[in-house]
Structure formats: C-alpha cells, structure tokens
Design an enzyme around this catalytic site. Structure first.
Site, mmCIF file in Angstrom:
data_model
loop_
_atom_site.group_PDB
_atom_site.id
_atom_site.type_symbol
_atom_site.label_atom_id
_atom_site.label_comp_id
_atom_site.label_asym_id
_atom_site.label_seq_id
_atom_site.Cartn_x
_atom_site.Cartn_y
_atom_site.Cartn_z
ATOM 1 N N HIS A 157 -1.501 -5.411 1.774
ATOM 2 C CA HIS A 157 -2.693 -6.252 1.807
ATOM 3 C C HIS A 157 -2.256 -7.631 1.162
ATOM 4 O O HIS A 157 -1.552 -7.877 0.385
ATOM 5 C CB HIS A 157 -3.579 -5.614 0.680
ATOM 6 C CG HIS A 157 -4.710 -6.473 0.205
ATOM 7 N ND1 HIS A 157 -5.993 -6.497 0.879
ATOM 8 C CD2 HIS A 157 -4.878 -7.389 -0.702
ATOM 9 C CE1 HIS A 157 -6.922 -7.501 0.316
ATOM 10 N NE2 HIS A 157 -6.237 -7.957 -0.748
ATOM 11 N N ASN A 201 -1.028 -0.040 7.770
ATOM 12 C CA ASN A 201 -0.490 -1.443 8.088
ATOM 13 C C ASN A 201 0.318 -2.119 6.840
ATOM 14 O O ASN A 201 0.757 -3.151 6.883
ATOM 15 C CB ASN A 201 -1.620 -2.483 8.391
ATOM 16 C CG ASN A 201 -2.736 -2.654 7.650
ATOM 17 O OD1 ASN A 201 -2.583 -2.107 6.191
ATOM 18 N ND2 ASN A 201 -3.542 -3.432 8.045
ATOM 19 N N LYS A 238 0.804 -1.231 -0.129
ATOM 20 C CA LYS A 238 -0.052 0.081 -0.003
ATOM 21 C C LYS A 238 0.779 1.223 -0.049
ATOM 22 O O LYS A 238 2.171 1.079 0.172
ATOM 23 C CB LYS A 238 -0.983 -0.095 1.174
ATOM 24 C CG LYS A 238 -1.894 -1.172 1.253
ATOM 25 C CD LYS A 238 -3.068 -1.153 2.039
ATOM 26 C CE LYS A 238 -2.977 -1.914 3.364
ATOM 27 N NZ LYS A 238 -4.066 -2.227 4.065
ATOM 28 N N GLU A 278 -9.704 -10.884 -6.868
ATOM 29 C CA GLU A 278 -8.666 -9.832 -6.690
ATOM 30 C C GLU A 278 -7.870 -9.827 -7.915
ATOM 31 O O GLU A 278 -7.282 -8.912 -8.487
ATOM 32 C CB GLU A 278 -8.009 -9.782 -5.334
ATOM 33 C CG GLU A 278 -8.787 -9.439 -4.186
ATOM 34 C CD GLU A 278 -8.451 -9.556 -2.783
ATOM 35 O OE1 GLU A 278 -7.289 -10.090 -2.738
ATOM 36 O OE2 GLU A 278 -9.021 -9.195 -1.794
ATOM 37 N N TYR A 322 -12.117 -3.353 -2.236
ATOM 38 C CA TYR A 322 -12.889 -3.469 -0.768
ATOM 39 C C TYR A 322 -14.279 -3.554 -0.547
ATOM 40 O O TYR A 322 -14.793 -3.163 0.530
ATOM 41 C CB TYR A 322 -12.291 -2.197 -0.111
ATOM 42 C CG TYR A 322 -10.770 -2.108 0.476
ATOM 43 C CD1 TYR A 322 -10.144 -3.389 1.158
ATOM 44 C CD2 TYR A 322 -9.864 -1.094 -0.148
ATOM 45 C CE1 TYR A 322 -8.558 -3.398 1.537
ATOM 46 C CE2 TYR A 322 -8.454 -1.438 0.269
ATOM 47 C CZ TYR A 322 -8.072 -2.319 1.148
ATOM 48 O OH TYR A 322 -6.717 -2.330 1.405
HETATM 49 P P1 DAT Z 1 -6.956 -7.141 6.260
HETATM 50 O O1 DAT Z 1 -6.058 -5.864 5.292
HETATM 51 O O2 DAT Z 1 -6.114 -7.805 7.201
HETATM 52 O O3 DAT Z 1 -7.399 -7.969 5.295
HETATM 53 P P2 DAT Z 1 -9.490 -5.905 6.349
HETATM 54 O O4 DAT Z 1 -9.772 -6.660 5.033
HETATM 55 O O5 DAT Z 1 -10.543 -6.485 7.585
HETATM 56 O O6 DAT Z 1 -8.103 -6.665 6.861
HETATM 57 O O7 DAT Z 1 -9.513 -4.679 6.325
HETATM 58 C C1 DAT Z 1 -8.875 -3.996 5.122
HETATM 59 C C2 DAT Z 1 -8.108 -2.779 5.549
HETATM 60 O O8 DAT Z 1 -9.017 -1.763 6.125
HETATM 61 C C3 DAT Z 1 -7.079 -3.254 6.703
HETATM 62 O O9 DAT Z 1 -5.885 -3.536 6.174
HETATM 63 C C4 DAT Z 1 -6.857 -1.797 7.282
HETATM 64 C C5 DAT Z 1 -8.422 -1.248 7.226
HETATM 65 N N1 DAT Z 1 -8.965 -1.476 8.378
HETATM 66 C C6 DAT Z 1 -9.552 -2.441 8.855
HETATM 67 N N2 DAT Z 1 -10.341 -2.660 10.165
HETATM 68 C C7 DAT Z 1 -9.902 -1.121 10.374
HETATM 69 C C8 DAT Z 1 -10.266 -0.239 11.577
HETATM 70 N N3 DAT Z 1 -10.842 -0.781 12.378
HETATM 71 N N4 DAT Z 1 -10.002 1.111 11.646
HETATM 72 C C9 DAT Z 1 -9.268 1.687 10.563
HETATM 73 N N5 DAT Z 1 -9.104 0.776 9.538
HETATM 74 C C10 DAT Z 1 -9.093 -0.446 9.523
HETATM 75 MG MG MG Z 2 -8.935 -8.166 4.049
#
Ligand code: DAT
Ligand code: MG
Length: 150
Positions: A117, A114, A11, A128, A51
């Site tokens: 992805h 973080n 990212k 994806e 997303y």
């Molecule tokens: P991942 O990236 O581990 O698959 P996800 O699909 O649940 O996690 O969410 C996608 C991204 O959205 C994640 O990398 C960071 C952001 N995100 C997720 N939960 C969040 C939260 N509670 N607050 C802020 N950003 C968040």
């Molecule tokens: Mg995810």
C-alpha cells in the site's frame, strides 16, 4: 520540500512472500529516508478506517479480511515528492497493468494480492501516518542528504 512523508505498508502477502527487505531496499536506494517502521497485525476497525473511502465497494469486506489475516509492515518514508514517487515505484493498483521495474509489476499478479500500500495524496498521507503512527515518527539527519539533494 524534502520533508514530505508518505505511508507505505507491506501487506500480508508481501510479508509471507519475504519481500519486506526488497521493498525497503528499493526505497532506501532511491534516496528516501525511513522515519518509522513496525510489524503488527492490523485489526478490522483500524483497516475499516484506513480503507474508509472504499467502504461501498464489493471487495471491501474481502480486502479488510485479507489485510487483517497476518502481519503487515507499516512504514513512513520521507523525501522530496515521496508521495507521488512512492506511487510510481509501487505501480498500478492492478499488477497486470503495472510495468516491469515497479514493485507490483515485478512481484505480483492479482489485484487482491498486490503486496503493498502507498498513500495516494498529501491528504491521505497525513491521515494514514496519524492513524498508524499515533506515537509519531523519528526525526533524524542523514549524512548522505548532501549527495542526494543539490
Ligand atoms: P491502491 O492500493 O492502488 O491505492 P485502492 O486504494 O483503489 O488501490 O484500493 C485499495 C486496495 O483494494 C487495492 O490495493 C487492492 C484492493 N482492490 C482495489 N480494487 C479492487 C478490485 N476491483 N477488486 C479487488 N480488490 C481491489
Ligand atoms: Mg489507495
């Protein structure tokens, strides 16, 4: 099956922090095979599709806004169990819950920064890869495979 594929994206925070090489090195050294890669700016519509499952979340707009704010490096990695292993290599969604040794646990702190992805299932990997690499991926034989797989 050694041809499983997953979608991995560095990212904008990972690109800005010059972690692209480190991340590629970890997947290469593990034994996985890079079969597609490009640097690009992802626009809102692409990220809203990517997303899509998170559309109702409070952080959705901020997430799309941030990931579209600068270049990303999109990749497809191939290998045995690479979808699950890739997620383990990434660490937890929240970096503060990620163990040292994982990418997020080693290089990040806040959940919205973080850096990487990774597809979370066979279904999301297929969707994806099709979304980000409409041109397809590269099929190639790696001479080391006989030293990686028994
Ligand atoms: P991942 O990236 O581990 O698959 P996800 O699909 O649940 O996690 O969410 C996608 C991204 O959205 C994640 O990398 C960071 C952001 N995100 C997720 N939960 C969040 C939260 N509670 N607050 C802020 N950003 C968040
Ligand atoms: Mg995810």
């Amino acid at each position: 099956m050694t041809h499983e594929k997953t979608f991995i994206m560095v990212k904008p925070d990972g690109v800005q922090r010059k972690l692209v090489g480190e991340i590629i090195a970890r997947f290469e050294k593990r034994g996985f095979k890079l079969v597609a890669m490009k640097m690009m700016k992802a626009d809102g519509p692409l990220l809203e599709q990517h997303y899509g499952d998170l559309k109702g979340k409070a952080f959705f707009a901020g997430l799309v806004n941030f990931v579209s704010s600068g270049p990303v490096v999109a990749m497809v990695w191939e290998g045995k169990d690479v979808i699950k292993q890739g997620r383990v290599m990434l660490g937890e969604t929240n970096p503060l819950a990620s163990l040292p040794g994982s990418i997020r646990g080693d290089f990040s702190i806040d959940i919205g920064r973080n850096i990487i992805h990774g597809s979370d299932s066979a279904d999301s990997a297929a969707k994806e890869i099709a979304l980000w690499f409409k041109e397809g991926v590269v099929s190639w034989d790696c001479g080391e495979d006989k030293y990686i797989y028994e």
